[in-house]
Scaffold this active site. Structure first.
Site, PDB file in Angstrom:
ATOM      1  N   ASP A 132      -0.128  46.812  90.571  1.00 43.08           N
ATOM      2  CA  ASP A 132       0.728  47.077  89.407  1.00 43.08           C
ATOM      3  C   ASP A 132       0.436  48.442  88.784  1.00 43.08           C
ATOM      4  O   ASP A 132      -0.628  49.040  88.996  1.00 43.08           O
ATOM      5  CB  ASP A 132       0.484  46.010  88.328  1.00 43.08           C
ATOM      6  CG  ASP A 132       1.090  44.668  88.713  1.00 43.08           C
ATOM      7  OD1 ASP A 132       1.402  44.471  89.903  1.00 43.08           O
ATOM      8  OD2 ASP A 132       1.238  43.807  87.826  1.00 43.08           O
ATOM      9  N   HIS A 284      -4.416  46.545  90.152  1.00 44.04           N
ATOM     10  CA  HIS A 284      -3.735  47.679  89.526  1.00 44.04           C
ATOM     11  C   HIS A 284      -4.100  48.965  90.260  1.00 44.04           C
ATOM     12  O   HIS A 284      -5.123  49.016  90.949  1.00 44.04           O
ATOM     13  CB  HIS A 284      -4.124  47.770  88.041  1.00 44.04           C
ATOM     14  CG  HIS A 284      -3.666  46.596  87.242  1.00 44.04           C
ATOM     15  ND1 HIS A 284      -4.341  45.393  87.258  1.00 44.04           N
ATOM     16  CD2 HIS A 284      -2.587  46.414  86.440  1.00 44.04           C
ATOM     17  CE1 HIS A 284      -3.706  44.528  86.478  1.00 44.04           C
ATOM     18  NE2 HIS A 284      -2.633  45.119  85.967  1.00 44.04           N
TER      19      HIS A 284
HETATM   20 ZN   LIG Z   1       1.241  46.063  84.286  1.00 40.45          ZN
END
Ligand SMILES: [Zn+2]
Length: 326
Positions: A132, A284
């Site tokens: 992400d 992430h």
């Molecule tokens: Zn996010």
């Protein structure tokens, strides 16, 4: 007199015992014959199946189709299956291995069957790596690691960063990864504070159009920033569904964003949570994630997982509300 009676009693008991023993022996013999017949049937039917499939191992695709939850014959997964079947063919060529022999003993056969089934079942473990908050300066490093391991992943990108990192987005798509949507702003207040889905959906539609304009790819898979729970309820989800989107949360949270400078913690976190047949790992695009990624991949491979990338044609439901519409 007593003596004679005792003798005749003893003889009766002896005869009864002998008859009993005979009966028992007969029962055991019948059971043995039945067991042998069953074993023979199993072995014969396994051999016939093998001949029909033309492979030494049971077809993994058949096994997969029996698993309602395992979606994904993704490309990666298919590759894994093909490799396994090739392994089977290699075995056939090797005269040392029992699989190649015509005169298989039953014990060899059952061992091969057990090994093959275990291997096939293991292969049905599927993991989706998701990244992400990119694209950013780490995207290319993540793509390099994935490429080195011949793995594809799903990226949930922030719309406002797409333009600046256009070449990474193009590379990502070109190399077979899936470009998911993660809103334009990633701003909690803007997305959720009103309680209405209106602005949320508008941001995702805007990002969808932007990605299409930049790459020619229309993505319909979204990930709600901060996850769909608790901020997204049933009516909100109905609106997302009616807007034509699918929505993914995750099953494993690496918490990588919180472990700055501590990639080992990220690895530990993933190891601690991995146990399902199908996992979706939230990561992430961060420095510590890049550092942890090779170890995470090695661990998952060691645990027998096949890596899959999101495919719209083989959608699986992964959202906290267990909403099958999404
Ligand atoms: Zn996010």
């Amino acid at each position: 007199m007593n003596f004679v009676m005792e003798r005749s009693n003893e003889t009766r008991i002896e005869r009864a015992n002998q008859a009993k023993k005979k009966r028992n022996r007969l029962i055991i013999t019948i059971n043995l014959i039945l067991l042998s017949a069953i074993a023979l049937t199993v072995i014969l039917s396994y051999n016939i199946r093998q001949e029909q499939s033309g492979a030494t191992l049971p077809k993994l695709t058949t096994l997969n189709s029996k698993q309602p939850d395992s979606l994904v014959p993704s490309d990666d997964h298919k590759q894994a299956s093909t490799k396994d079947q090739n392994k089977g063919q290699d075995q056939k060529k090797d005269p040392q291995l029992p699989a190649a022999k015509g005169d298989k003993s039953p014990s060899q056969d059952s061992k091969i069957a057990t090994d093959a089934t275990a291997a096939a079942l293991q292969k049905t473990k599927i993991v989706y790596l998701t990244f992400d908050d990119g694209p950013n300066q780490y995207t290319d490093q993540i793509l390099n690691i994935l490429s080195k391991n011949d793995i594809h992943a799903t990226f949930f990108m922030i719309g406002s960063q797409l333009q600046d990192e256009k070449s990474s987005v193009e590379r990502l798509i070109h190399e077979g990864h899936y470009p998911g949507l993660h809103s334009m702003s990633h701003n909690y207040n803007q997305l959720y504070k009103s309680g209405s889905s209106e602005h949320f959906i508008q941001e995702f539609k805007q990002e969808q159009a932007l990605l299409y304009k930049l790459t020619g790819v229309k993505s319909s898979l979204i990930r709600a920033p901060y996850g769909s729970a608790p901020q997204i309820g049933y009516n909100f989800r109905t609106d997302i569904f009616e807007a034509g989107f699918k929505m993914w949360d995750w099953t494993v949270d690496s918490k990588d964003w919180s472990y700055e400078g501590k990639p080992d913690k990220v690895v530990q976190q993933v190891k601690r949570q991995i146990h399902r047949k199908q996992e979706v790992i939230l990561m992430h695009e961060k420095k510590q994630t890049v550092q942890a990624l090779p170890q995470i991949i090695a661990y998952l491979q060691h645990q027998g997982y096949s890596f899959a990338v999101y495919k719209p044609d083989h959608h699986v439901v992964v959202n906290f509300g267990k909403d099958s519409r999404l």
